[in-house]
Design an enzyme around this catalytic site. Sequence first.
Site, PDB file in Angstrom:
ATOM      1  N   ARG A  70      92.990  97.805  83.846  1.00  0.00           N
ATOM      2  CA  ARG A  70      93.795  98.688  83.881  1.00  0.00           C
ATOM      3  C   ARG A  70      95.041  98.867  82.471  1.00  0.00           C
ATOM      4  O   ARG A  70      95.333  99.867  81.792  1.00  0.00           O
ATOM      5  CB  ARG A  70      95.138  98.293  84.976  1.00  0.00           C
ATOM      6  CG  ARG A  70      94.441  99.165  86.324  1.00  0.00           C
ATOM      7  CD  ARG A  70      94.963  98.199  87.202  1.00  0.00           C
ATOM      8  NE  ARG A  70      93.961  96.728  87.191  1.00  0.00           N
ATOM      9  CZ  ARG A  70      93.118  96.747  87.625  1.00  0.00           C
ATOM     10  NH1 ARG A  70      92.188  97.569  88.520  1.00  0.00           N
ATOM     11  NH2 ARG A  70      92.262  95.520  87.529  1.00  0.00           N
ATOM     12  N   THR A  71      95.384  97.701  82.080  1.00  0.00           N
ATOM     13  CA  THR A  71      96.424  97.621  81.039  1.00  0.00           C
ATOM     14  C   THR A  71      95.824  98.125  79.866  1.00  0.00           C
ATOM     15  O   THR A  71      96.361  99.132  79.035  1.00  0.00           O
ATOM     16  CB  THR A  71      97.167  96.208  80.554  1.00  0.00           C
ATOM     17  OG1 THR A  71      97.526  95.865  82.083  1.00  0.00           O
ATOM     18  CG2 THR A  71      98.169  96.306  79.573  1.00  0.00           C
ATOM     19  N   LYS A 100      86.457  83.504  64.346  1.00  0.00           N
ATOM     20  CA  LYS A 100      86.229  82.627  63.179  1.00  0.00           C
ATOM     21  C   LYS A 100      87.337  81.773  62.706  1.00  0.00           C
ATOM     22  O   LYS A 100      87.475  81.111  61.613  1.00  0.00           O
ATOM     23  CB  LYS A 100      86.118  83.607  61.962  1.00  0.00           C
ATOM     24  CG  LYS A 100      84.706  84.466  61.945  1.00  0.00           C
ATOM     25  CD  LYS A 100      84.580  85.425  60.862  1.00  0.00           C
ATOM     26  CE  LYS A 100      83.473  86.490  60.935  1.00  0.00           C
ATOM     27  NZ  LYS A 100      83.715  87.613  59.874  1.00  0.00           N
ATOM     28  N   ARG A 121      97.433  91.428  74.451  1.00  0.00           N
ATOM     29  CA  ARG A 121      97.432  90.658  75.498  1.00  0.00           C
ATOM     30  C   ARG A 121      96.741  89.204  74.784  1.00  0.00           C
ATOM     31  O   ARG A 121      96.077  89.057  74.132  1.00  0.00           O
ATOM     32  CB  ARG A 121      96.586  91.196  76.438  1.00  0.00           C
ATOM     33  CG  ARG A 121      96.313  90.149  77.512  1.00  0.00           C
ATOM     34  CD  ARG A 121      95.777  90.594  78.697  1.00  0.00           C
ATOM     35  NE  ARG A 121      96.968  91.339  79.635  1.00  0.00           N
ATOM     36  CZ  ARG A 121      96.329  91.906  80.649  1.00  0.00           C
ATOM     37  NH1 ARG A 121      95.219  91.806  81.427  1.00  0.00           N
ATOM     38  NH2 ARG A 121      97.329  92.709  81.270  1.00  0.00           N
ATOM     39  N   HIS A 149     104.964  90.271  81.445  1.00  0.00           N
ATOM     40  CA  HIS A 149     104.091  91.586  81.405  1.00  0.00           C
ATOM     41  C   HIS A 149     105.160  92.672  81.491  1.00  0.00           C
ATOM     42  O   HIS A 149     105.165  93.230  82.595  1.00  0.00           O
ATOM     43  CB  HIS A 149     103.162  91.566  82.562  1.00  0.00           C
ATOM     44  CG  HIS A 149     102.166  92.403  82.404  1.00  0.00           C
ATOM     45  ND1 HIS A 149     102.004  93.397  81.384  1.00  0.00           N
ATOM     46  CD2 HIS A 149     100.857  92.546  82.983  1.00  0.00           C
ATOM     47  CE1 HIS A 149     100.903  94.115  81.578  1.00  0.00           C
ATOM     48  NE2 HIS A 149     100.180  93.651  82.468  1.00  0.00           N
TER      49      HIS A 149
END
Length: 322
Positions: A70-71, A100, A121, A149
């Site tokens: 969703r986000t 890496k 995120r 959030h």
Amino acid sequence: MIPEPLARAPARAHDLAGRDILSVSQFDPASLGAIFEITDEMRAIVQRDGGTDLLTRRVLAALFYEPSTRTSASFIAAMQRLGGSVIPITQGVQFSSVSKGESLPDTIRTLEQYADVIVLRHPVVGSAKIAADAAAKPVINAGDGAGEHPTQALLDLYTIRDALGAIDGLHIAMVGDLRFGRTVHSLTKLLAQYDVRLTFVSPEILRLPLNVMNDLRDAGVDVRETYNVADIVGDVDVLYVTRVQKERFTDLQQYEEVKDFYVITPDIMRSARREMILMHPLPRVTEIAESVDADPRAAYFRQARNGMFVRMALLAAVLGKA
Ligand code: ASP
């Protein structure tokens, strides 16, 4: 990135231009009201025309080090509906330089060469702040581990306001994983600025962290705790149910013990008020039975849709176009 004292001051919608969105503590009821007005406009635009060209030629880098449906999808849809474009670094993080061994500040400094705004995120609490310190362009926190959030909290509050009118006077219960659920932490902090009653419903090991509880008490919020949904379901305006955050458990045996602690069923909903809403940040696992979805009080898919409108408002604001 904005200097510390300014970053902590409540943000009006128009002075979000160029700023990071890291925590809900940046907002107050007046600034939220302004953002929600823009959100209403964005909703009307999408309903009428599908979108607008407000952010034409602007680019968003969406960097997701943790799974998201969703986000990430709603930020991408928000940017596209505003006429902008997106560099999605989502499922491919494991194939990119991140795998890496590149440091987060280096990744961010590189991405801002290409993009005008970065959505991040990350599994580590505080990582959004580290990214924002490295970047000259606005960074939006899309979830930092069990921390915050903020954009989810804004869309949650918008959904409550949209469904029930004013926030003041409401009794809101949060159910489930209050310990690791970052959406609960952010929404709780926002609600502390209003005249609300809060009840926290969880098993012992998933109780709200003490620091969040103490902040609420210091703010004078009327708070209660229980482990039994039946105690409160008939008295709430909002029942906010959360998933048990399996990925944050170090002991999976403990997760197994609590994962099905709460399941909201049509039977439980029969005891709830007619004028209330059942919310969930999604994804749902077993904590709300699918047979509840047809109940008009089930607001979780509307909530997800509102996320796109709120994120359109925030992107326009941080890019100085609100
Ligand atoms: N989607 C929300 C989050 O990212 C809720 C969850 O994952 O349970 O925090």
